[in-house]
Every structure is written in C-alpha cells, then in structure tokens.
Motif scaffolding. Structure first.
Motif, PDB file in Angstrom:
ATOM      1  N   ASP A 120     -17.592 -17.718 -13.333  1.00  0.00           N
ATOM      2  CA  ASP A 120     -16.759 -18.605 -12.512  1.00  0.00           C
ATOM      3  C   ASP A 120     -15.297 -18.482 -12.910  1.00  0.00           C
ATOM      4  OD1 ASP A 120     -18.871 -20.178 -10.989  1.00  0.00           O
ATOM      5  OD2 ASP A 120     -19.528 -20.515 -13.051  1.00  0.00           O
ATOM      6  N   TYR A 121     -15.056 -18.220 -14.199  1.00  0.00           N
ATOM      7  CA  TYR A 121     -13.696 -18.085 -14.712  1.00  0.00           C
ATOM      8  C   TYR A 121     -13.654 -16.910 -15.691  1.00  0.00           C
ATOM      9  CZ  TYR A 121     -13.464 -22.962 -13.119  1.00  0.00           C
ATOM     10  OH  TYR A 121     -13.537 -24.119 -12.372  1.00  0.00           O
ATOM     11  N   GLN A 126      -7.382 -19.622 -23.354  1.00  0.00           N
ATOM     12  CA  GLN A 126      -7.461 -20.194 -22.007  1.00  0.00           C
ATOM     13  C   GLN A 126      -8.764 -20.966 -21.811  1.00  0.00           C
ATOM     14  OE1 GLN A 126      -6.863 -16.528 -19.834  1.00  0.00           O
ATOM     15  NE2 GLN A 126      -4.749 -17.055 -19.319  1.00  0.00           N
ATOM     16  N   MET A 127      -9.850 -20.490 -22.436  1.00  0.00           N
ATOM     17  CA  MET A 127     -11.115 -21.227 -22.352  1.00  0.00           C
ATOM     18  C   MET A 127     -10.973 -22.612 -22.966  1.00  0.00           C
ATOM     19  SD  MET A 127     -14.138 -18.463 -23.151  1.00  0.00           S
ATOM     20  CE  MET A 127     -14.202 -16.871 -22.313  1.00  0.00           C
ATOM     21  N   CYS A 128     -10.305 -22.675 -24.111  1.00  0.00           N
ATOM     22  CA  CYS A 128     -10.098 -23.965 -24.773  1.00  0.00           C
ATOM     23  C   CYS A 128      -9.252 -24.898 -23.909  1.00  0.00           C
ATOM     24  CB  CYS A 128      -9.442 -23.757 -26.138  1.00  0.00           C
ATOM     25  SG  CYS A 128     -10.497 -22.914 -27.337  1.00  0.00           S
ATOM     26  N   THR A 129      -8.206 -24.364 -23.325  1.00  0.00           N
ATOM     27  CA  THR A 129      -7.329 -25.170 -22.472  1.00  0.00           C
ATOM     28  C   THR A 129      -8.060 -25.645 -21.226  1.00  0.00           C
ATOM     29  OG1 THR A 129      -5.376 -23.951 -23.245  1.00  0.00           O
ATOM     30  CG2 THR A 129      -5.163 -25.145 -21.175  1.00  0.00           C
ATOM     31  N   ALA A 147      -9.050 -29.570 -20.001  1.00  0.00           N
ATOM     32  CA  ALA A 147      -8.388 -30.129 -18.815  1.00  0.00           C
ATOM     33  C   ALA A 147      -9.333 -30.332 -17.640  1.00  0.00           C
ATOM     34  CB  ALA A 147      -7.238 -29.223 -18.396  1.00  0.00           C
ATOM     35  N   SER A 148     -10.442 -29.625 -17.628  1.00  0.00           N
ATOM     36  CA  SER A 148     -11.335 -29.623 -16.470  1.00  0.00           C
ATOM     37  C   SER A 148     -12.189 -30.880 -16.369  1.00  0.00           C
ATOM     38  CB  SER A 148     -12.248 -28.389 -16.551  1.00  0.00           C
ATOM     39  OG  SER A 148     -13.204 -28.406 -15.518  1.00  0.00           O
ATOM     40  N   LYS A 154     -18.487 -33.072 -23.935  1.00  0.00           N
ATOM     41  CA  LYS A 154     -18.922 -32.017 -23.022  1.00  0.00           C
ATOM     42  C   LYS A 154     -19.941 -31.109 -23.710  1.00  0.00           C
ATOM     43  CE  LYS A 154     -14.626 -32.182 -20.384  1.00  0.00           C
ATOM     44  NZ  LYS A 154     -13.490 -31.431 -19.772  1.00  0.00           N
ATOM     45  N   LYS A 155     -20.651 -30.316 -22.896  1.00  0.00           N
ATOM     46  CA  LYS A 155     -21.702 -29.456 -23.417  1.00  0.00           C
ATOM     47  C   LYS A 155     -21.338 -27.981 -23.239  1.00  0.00           C
ATOM     48  CE  LYS A 155     -25.378 -32.820 -22.586  1.00  0.00           C
ATOM     49  NZ  LYS A 155     -26.653 -33.094 -21.863  1.00  0.00           N
TER      50      LYS A 155
END
Length: 301
Positions: A208-209, A215-218, A222-223, A247-248
C-alpha cells in the motif's frame, strides 16, 4: 551489581561519547541508544552533535558515511565485520569501467555503498529522496544508478525514464516473498502493507505504501490506520511499537532479518567504549570526493 547497561552509560560519560543506532539494530541496542534512525539521518545527527566520540551501531558503510561527514570526530563501529552485502556488490574499479562505457553519464549511488564507490559518483541518494535526486538530472543526460537494482527499477518505472542500473540487491529484502504478504493480509485483513523500495517488484506491487524506514515511522505515527504489515528488516518493529503502543505491527516474515545488522550486541558496545575501537577513518582523497556526492544530494534535498 552493575548491569552491562550501567557500565555502558558510565563509560559513555567518561568518554564524552554518544551512541546512535540504526532502525534495524537488535532491540537491546536500540534501547540504550541516544538516537535511532536511518543511515543518513544518523550520519547527519553525528555531524550536528557536540560529542567528539560517536559509537555507530550499524554496518560499515554507515559508519563510513558518518566519518565522511565528520572526519574530525572519532567514529567507532562496535563490530568491524558488520558489513553490507549490497554495498559489496560493486567496487570503485567496476564503477569506473561502467563510467568509461557511458561517458558523460550522471552517476547516482544509493547511500548503501562504500566510500570508494561514493567517491566515483556525482550524486548520492537515500530511499526517501532517490526519486527527487534522479528527477534533478537533465533529461538529455544518461543516468547510471548503483548498486540497488530494485530501487533503481522503482525510480525508472515512476519517472518513465531509462537508466543504466547495476544488478545489486539487499539479500534480506529479497528473501521477502509475495506469499508472505498474502498470508499476513489474510491473517490481518485490516492491516495496510508498508514496504521498503529495496524489495523486489512483486512485493512493491502488493504494498500500500513504499517508504524508507524513517518514512514508515512518520507515516505510522501520523496515520489513522491502526494495523500495519511491515515489509522490511524486523528490527524496525521495535521502534514502531515503542512509538505507537496503541497500534499493531506485524513482521512480514521471520526471514526478513539481516545477520550483519545483528552482529552488534551490548557487550560489543561496551568493548567499543572500553578500547575505543573500531575506529572508522576514510582516507583522502576518497573522503573529500565522497563528501561531494553526499553534499550535492543534501543541496538538492
């Protein structure tokens, strides 16, 4: 009785040192680090810090990059044999030969490369800025991209621009299979897939990304999304879970483990501080030439 963590902290103060760790390092190493991040982020942090002794918990090319940006500082790599197979897939001599075959080409190297290779390049890049770096090259110029074939083909596909791409790869990301993604999606239907662009095409197409570790951490923070399948080295899960306890996060596969990133442990961090080893120094003129490719990237970023 003093724990090994206590001894490390005591020696760190005595040496006036700072400990930085890559996102793929073992959990216990990340836990005692003053800063964690991706390779270039940590090298820039090392350059900004007042401390003159930097214990770099990562692999050799990362410590080299820190030494290139901070030649006046003492950069210590706790395990001198912590290398990077991808970085070893191209030598400066091989790159010079390729450049001779394509005179006038602009050479971009992924940061996952040796100092000697960086010294032969015009521009350095990271997984987060590779697209922008490649886009900055005039369209009438050929681009040689080394050493990661997967990142290179990802850039080529998005930009619609042919490049001369070296056939290197990250063994850890290449061990991730499409069936791993399919299995995890079946087990966790509400989870989105975040994959590193070092992954093969079949994995990138299922993601999906496509994001760097930073960037994964950011994105995770934020998501509004609450479940994530992580298609990169398993070490990143420690930071993701610590920073987002509500989150999981699911590892895509137990095979997504870099043996070189796991060579450093607490004992080796302690020994590095005790014996001030192993110091990474990049000789001239390699250091100055490699710095030019990194600084050219930073200007564009």
């Amino acid at each position: 009785m003093q724990t090994i963590e206590d001894k490390i902290q005591e020696l760190k103060r005595e040496r006036g040192a700072i400990i930085i760790a890559h996102n793929y390092q073992p959990d216990e190493v990340q836990a005692i680090a003053d800063f964690t991040g991706d390779s270039l982020e940590l090298s820039r942090k090392a350059a900004e810090l007042d401390e003159e002794v930097i214990v770099f918990c990562g692999v050799h090319f990362m410590a080299e990059t820190a030494a290139i940006l901070s030649p006046e500082k003492t950069i210590l790599l706790p395990d001198q044999f912590a290398g990077c197979p991808m970085a070893d897939m191209i030598t400066a001599e091989q790159l010079r030969k390729k450049k001779a075959e394509h005179p006038g080409a602009v050479v971009i190297c992924y940061v996952n490369s040796s100092a000697a290779v960086k010294a032969e390049c015009d521009l350095c890049c990271t997984s987060s800025n590779a697209m922008a770096i490649a886009r900055s090259v005039p369209v009438d110029k050929e681009i040689i991209f080394v050493p990661d074939t997967h990142l290179g083909h990802y850039i080529q596909k998005v930009l619609g621009r042919e490049m001369i791409i070296w056939d290197g790869y990250c063994p850890t990301h290449s061990r991730i299979r499409d069936v791993d993604i399919v299995r995890e999606k079946k087990d966790h239907p509400n989870a989105v897939v975040m994959a590193h662009p070092e992954c093969p095409l079949v994995i990138r197409d299922l993601a999906d990304y496509l994001l760097s570790t930073g960037q994964m951490c950011t994105h995770a923070a934020a998501s509004d999304e609450t479940e994530f399948i992580i298609a990169t080295e398993m070490g990143l899960l420690y930071r993701l879970r610590n920073e987002n306890p509500e989150k999981k996060f699911y590892a895509v596969s137990e095979r997504a483990l870099c043996p070189n990133m796991k060579k450093i442990d607490l004992e080796k961090v302690l020994w590095a501080l005790e014996d001030m080893q192993h110091r990474i120094v990049v000789p001239e003129p390699t250091c100055s030439l490699a710095r030019k490719s990194i600084e050219a990237m930073l200007e564009l970023s």
